[in-house]
Scaffold this active site. Structure first.
Site, PDB file in Angstrom:
ATOM      1  N   ASP A  64       0.813  -1.216   0.000  1.00 10.64           N
ATOM      2  CA  ASP A  64       0.000   0.000   0.000  1.00 10.64           C
ATOM      3  C   ASP A  64       0.850   1.271   0.000  1.00 10.64           C
ATOM      4  OD1 ASP A  64       0.729  -1.003   2.650  1.00 10.64           O
ATOM      5  OD2 ASP A  64      -0.327   0.748   3.424  1.00 10.64           O
ATOM      6  N   ARG A  86       4.098   1.307 -11.904  1.00  8.60           N
ATOM      7  CA  ARG A  86       3.480   0.898 -10.627  1.00  8.60           C
ATOM      8  C   ARG A  86       2.490  -0.241 -10.882  1.00  8.60           C
ATOM      9  NH1 ARG A  86       3.320   6.636  -9.961  1.00  8.60           N
ATOM     10  NH2 ARG A  86       1.077   6.692 -10.390  1.00  8.60           N
ATOM     11  N   LYS A 176      -6.485   0.042   6.460  1.00 10.78           N
ATOM     12  CA  LYS A 176      -5.285   0.271   7.272  1.00 10.78           C
ATOM     13  C   LYS A 176      -5.074   1.763   7.496  1.00 10.78           C
ATOM     14  CE  LYS A 176      -0.718   1.210   6.458  1.00 10.78           C
ATOM     15  NZ  LYS A 176       0.620   1.059   5.873  1.00 10.78           N
ATOM     16  N   GLU A 216      -2.749   0.484  13.527  1.00 14.34           N
ATOM     17  CA  GLU A 216      -1.278   0.474  13.411  1.00 14.34           C
ATOM     18  C   GLU A 216      -0.629   1.725  13.981  1.00 14.34           C
ATOM     19  OE1 GLU A 216       0.202   0.170   9.374  1.00 14.34           O
ATOM     20  OE2 GLU A 216       2.286   0.071  10.029  1.00 14.34           O
ATOM     21  N   GLU A 218       2.637   2.637  14.626  1.00 22.38           N
ATOM     22  CA  GLU A 218       4.009   2.113  14.460  1.00 22.38           C
ATOM     23  C   GLU A 218       4.953   2.847  15.402  1.00 22.38           C
ATOM     24  OE1 GLU A 218       5.615   1.794  10.489  1.00 22.38           O
ATOM     25  OE2 GLU A 218       7.665   1.516  11.242  1.00 22.38           O
ATOM     26  N   LYS A 258      -1.677  -4.040  14.002  1.00 20.26           N
ATOM     27  CA  LYS A 258      -0.405  -4.115  13.270  1.00 20.26           C
ATOM     28  C   LYS A 258       0.652  -3.409  14.122  1.00 20.26           C
ATOM     29  CE  LYS A 258       1.581  -3.208   8.730  1.00 20.26           C
ATOM     30  NZ  LYS A 258       1.410  -3.450   7.316  1.00 20.26           N
ATOM     31  N   SER A 300       7.140  -5.007   9.505  1.00 16.67           N
ATOM     32  CA  SER A 300       8.561  -5.399   9.582  1.00 16.67           C
ATOM     33  C   SER A 300       9.449  -4.216   9.948  1.00 16.67           C
ATOM     34  CB  SER A 300       9.033  -6.063   8.291  1.00 16.67           C
ATOM     35  OG  SER A 300       8.880  -5.228   7.172  1.00 16.67           O
ATOM     36  N   GLY A 301       9.051  -3.010   9.593  1.00 13.55           N
ATOM     37  CA  GLY A 301       9.679  -1.801  10.134  1.00 13.55           C
ATOM     38  C   GLY A 301      11.129  -1.548   9.783  1.00 13.55           C
ATOM     39  N   GLY A 302      11.680  -2.237   8.793  1.00 18.08           N
ATOM     40  CA  GLY A 302      13.076  -2.013   8.436  1.00 18.08           C
ATOM     41  C   GLY A 302      13.994  -3.148   8.887  1.00 18.08           C
ATOM     42  N   SER A 327       2.226  -8.739   8.495  1.00 16.28           N
ATOM     43  CA  SER A 327       1.654  -7.844   7.489  1.00 16.28           C
ATOM     44  C   SER A 327       2.833  -7.025   6.976  1.00 16.28           C
ATOM     45  CB  SER A 327       0.588  -6.945   8.113  1.00 16.28           C
ATOM     46  OG  SER A 327       0.141  -5.995   7.171  1.00 16.28           O
ATOM     47  N   TYR A 389       5.746   6.388   4.716  1.00 15.40           N
ATOM     48  CA  TYR A 389       5.051   5.503   3.788  1.00 15.40           C
ATOM     49  C   TYR A 389       4.338   6.252   2.679  1.00 15.40           C
ATOM     50  CZ  TYR A 389       5.609   0.694   4.154  1.00 15.40           C
ATOM     51  OH  TYR A 389       6.139  -0.540   3.993  1.00 15.40           O
TER      52      TYR A 389
END
Ligand code: 13P
Length: 389
Positions: A64, A86, A176, A216, A218, A258, A300-302, A327, A389
């Protein structure tokens, strides 16, 4: 359709799609519960959608990225950020044969939700045919939060109800909303409250329109803090999130979370083992997340692809009150991009690379993953400071 699980009071006035009991008159004794909620128009469907996403051995493929962020992914392999590129990239991912064996939902950007394959098949139909639930990113990104310690807040509540209704018509069944909390910036009480309140309003609006909200907040990896500090911040953030989710009458059986895994800051001198990450993360979740919530779908955040998979596997070594799964965006897409390089003759190999990662994470969801034979590339971290993002 009214859910059989939740009682609707017949005299309830309707507020949106939800029902509330009338306030008791001043002369009657105060009832034990001052108002009853539930039986939203979509309650049964929300529970079913959440359950099907949180199904054994499966998780979410997040693709996304906003156009700007997708552009960065394409630039990393020398492609221009055009709609055509894309579309080609998303087609490669979404038409991977066998994807539905490991993937139960896919989060799309708005552009992708309305796109089709080159042959004219809608992406949402490709997903449905593969038994994958289509989802949609509904937030409008982050802006500086005035009065805070250089923190941000998430945009997108204005017009969200009508947008969500349109996304539902187009085939989306979950949503999301990603907001972020920065440990090195404090986080300030204001930023945490704003993040939690925004998530709760979004979740209520999503449920009112038939979309299962992925919640989420984060907690960014940025910082040199130890894992104990991340735990403290995560507990604070999730307690506020659940406080406001409850205040907004969100039905917990029809949401998915998430979270970030609880790890040391990316610049901390020590790395934590998967066992330590699992211990801290599950401790945090067990203290904060009610068992009514069907699924925890980590970002996963990096982290590197292999690290994200190993950590998930460690969390599934004994039974949890919720489905604990993935996710991932970066930790599922990285090998694919590297294999594809924008070359049509590499599409099949790239789809195989996606299946390798999806299967690894499926095994990790079942607690049966072994890192044996993982290639070196999968072990490379993808942390980017201040990632958007
Ligand atoms: P990753 O951190 O796994 O890249 O994904 C975050 C996200 O919110 C994608 O939907």
């Amino acid at each position: 359709m009214a859910s059989s699980c939740f009682k609707v009071l017949s005299s309830s006035p309707w507020i949106g799609h939800r029902s509330f009991a009338a306030n008791p008159s001043a002369s009657s004794p105060p009832p034990r519960v001052s108002f009853a909620i539930r039986a939203g128009a979509y309650s049964d469907e929300l529970v079913q959608t959440a359950k099907s996403i949180a199904s054994p051995g499966r998780g979410i493929l997040a693709i996304d990225e906003s156009n700007a962020t997708c552009g960065k992914r394409l630039a990393s392999i020398g492609l221009d950020n055009t709609e055509e590129n894309r579309q080609a990239y998303r087609q490669l991912l979404l038409t991977t044969p066998g994807l539905g064996d490991y993937i139960s939902g896919s989060i799309l950007f708005e552009e992708t939700l309305y796109q089709s394959t080159k042959d004219g098949k809608k992406f949402v139909d490709c997903l449905r045919d593969a038994n994958i639930v289509p989802g949609i990113k509904v937030d409008k990104g982050l802006s500086p939060l005035p009065g805070s310690n250089q923190e941000s807040w998430c945009q997108g509540l204005d017009g969200l109800a009508s947008r969500s209704a349109e996304y539902y018509k187009q085939g989306a069944r979950f949503a999301k909303w990603r907001t972020v909390v920065s440990v090195p910036c404090g986080p300030s009480a204001l930023a945490v409250k704003e993040a939690a309140w925004g998530l709760a309003r979004y979740a209520a609006i999503s449920q009112d329109n038939g979309l299962v909200p992925i919640v989420e907040p984060e907690i960014l990896l940025d910082g040199d803090h130890p894992i104990e500090r991340t735990l403290e911040v995560a507990e604070k953030v999730w307690s506020e999130v659940f406080f406001y989710l409850a205040h907004n009458n969100v039905m917990f059986e029809g949401i998915l979370l998430k979270p970030s895994m609880v790890t040391p800051g990316a610049e901390h001198k020590n790395k934590a083992s998967p066992e330590t990450v699992a211990e801290f993360t599950l401790t945090m979740l067990k203290r904060r997340v009610p068992p009514a919530v069907p699924g925890i779908m980590f970002l996963s955040g990096g982290q590197s692809e292999a690290e994200a998979t190993l950590n998930l596997n460690a969390m599934n070594q004994s039974p949890n009150p919720w489905h604990v799964s993935f996710s991932y965006a970066r930790a599922l897409q990285n090998s694919v991009l590297r294999t594809w390089q924008g070359k049509p003759e590499k599409i099949e190999a790239s789809q195989k690379a996606l299946l390798v990662r999806a299967k690894a994470n499926s095994l990790a969801q079942l607690g049966k993953y072994s890192a044996e034979g993982e290639n070196e590339d999968a072990k490379k971290g993808m942390f980017v400071k201040g990632y958007t993002y």
